[in-house]
Write a protein that holds these residues in place. Structure first.
Motif, PDB file in Angstrom:
ATOM      1  N   ARG A  69       8.599  -5.349  46.172  1.00 23.48           N
ATOM      2  CA  ARG A  69       9.287  -4.819  47.347  1.00 23.48           C
ATOM      3  C   ARG A  69       8.431  -5.006  48.602  1.00 23.48           C
ATOM      4  O   ARG A  69       8.925  -5.443  49.639  1.00 23.48           O
ATOM      5  CB  ARG A  69       9.604  -3.335  47.146  1.00 23.48           C
ATOM      6  CG  ARG A  69      10.699  -3.057  46.130  1.00 23.48           C
ATOM      7  CD  ARG A  69      10.737  -1.571  45.783  1.00 23.48           C
ATOM      8  NE  ARG A  69      11.893  -1.183  44.985  1.00 23.48           N
ATOM      9  CZ  ARG A  69      11.972  -1.283  43.667  1.00 23.48           C
ATOM     10  NH1 ARG A  69      10.934  -1.780  42.986  1.00 23.48           N
ATOM     11  NH2 ARG A  69      13.061  -0.898  43.011  1.00 23.48           N
ATOM     12  N   VAL A 116      15.721  -6.470  42.312  1.00 26.75           N
ATOM     13  CA  VAL A 116      15.061  -5.831  43.454  1.00 26.75           C
ATOM     14  C   VAL A 116      15.645  -6.372  44.755  1.00 26.75           C
ATOM     15  O   VAL A 116      15.926  -5.615  45.691  1.00 26.75           O
ATOM     16  CB  VAL A 116      13.533  -6.058  43.399  1.00 26.75           C
ATOM     17  CG1 VAL A 116      12.876  -5.514  44.663  1.00 26.75           C
ATOM     18  CG2 VAL A 116      12.930  -5.390  42.171  1.00 26.75           C
ATOM     19  N   LEU A 122      17.642  -4.307  47.783  1.00 26.43           N
ATOM     20  CA  LEU A 122      17.210  -4.346  49.181  1.00 26.43           C
ATOM     21  C   LEU A 122      18.244  -5.009  50.084  1.00 26.43           C
ATOM     22  O   LEU A 122      18.098  -4.979  51.310  1.00 26.43           O
ATOM     23  CB  LEU A 122      15.881  -5.105  49.306  1.00 26.43           C
ATOM     24  CG  LEU A 122      14.660  -4.487  48.620  1.00 26.43           C
ATOM     25  CD1 LEU A 122      13.470  -5.439  48.704  1.00 26.43           C
ATOM     26  CD2 LEU A 122      14.305  -3.140  49.245  1.00 26.43           C
TER      27      LEU A 122
END
Length: 213
Positions: A98, A127, A131
């Motif tokens: 991240r 991930v 996001l």
């Protein structure tokens, strides 16, 4: 009071753990914040499969409950166990992937990832979806090398260069190293590729400092 940032390598590879410690060391601020790096002694050799990824969630929770800190870093670029650990602490819990994605997007709109193994791609894609930035990924190239090869000073460089060049040719204007075992190769690869290379340990260390400020 000096803040403690606990960096946990969820695999049991000692060379990988040493590389992580070396990568975060420059970000320590004596008297203000320190990085303590540990590893799961009973963790897998590497986080290569979904089984590995899921297997470390509870052990990571156990370490966090036993080790008070001002922030926690789960030092694997598949970000395993981050959500589980966040349930049992009110302190920041950070994942290197991240952090690396955010660092890449601070430099460019399009980035690529050099993944550890092919199985890493799906975990990292999740991930990116969480996001909302999957469309910014120009490509992902897996090395499929053992951890011992990644942490060697010379052994993985040909494979890293090949993967990095493919990503640049595909439109990547920044390259994320998709495994903490690749930490020592950032400078070499960036010089050869001519684009920013994001090293996850450095990216997450910088973010961790912000969370304890």
């Amino acid at each position: 009071m000096e803040r403690r940032i606990l960096v946990i390598n969820p695999n049991k590879d000692a060379a990988c753990t040493a590389g992580i410690a070396a990568a975060v060391a420059p970000y320590a601020k004596p008297g203000y914040a320190r990085f303590d790096t540990v590893q799961l002694k009973d963790g897998p050799d590497a986080i290569a499969s979904w089984r590995d990824w899921y297997s470390v969630a509870l052990p990571l929770c156990d370490v966090v409950q036993a080790e008070p800190a001002d922030a926690y870093v789960i030092a694997c670029v598949s970000d395993p166990g981050v959500e589980a650990v966040r349930e049992i602490t009110d302190r920041p819990v950070l994942g290197p992937f991240r952090a690396s994605v955010l660092a890449a997007l601070a430099r460019t709109d399009r980035f690529g990832v050099i993944a550890f193994v092919d199985a890493s791609k799906e975990r990292q894609r999740r991930v990116l979806l969480s996001l909302g930035v999957e469309s910014r990924l120009s490509g992902s190239e897996a090395l499929n090398l053992p951890m011992a090869a990644l942490t060697d000073p010379e052994a993985p460089r040909t494979a890293l260069m090949k993967a990095g060049r493919k990503l640049v040719e595909a439109g990547s204007r920044a390259v994320v190293l998709g495994c903490t075992g690749m930490a020592s190769h950032r400078g070499y690869l960036e010089e050869e590729l001519g684009v920013p290379v994001i090293e996850p340990c450095a990216a997450v260390a910088a973010q961790a400092l912000l969370t304890v400020s």
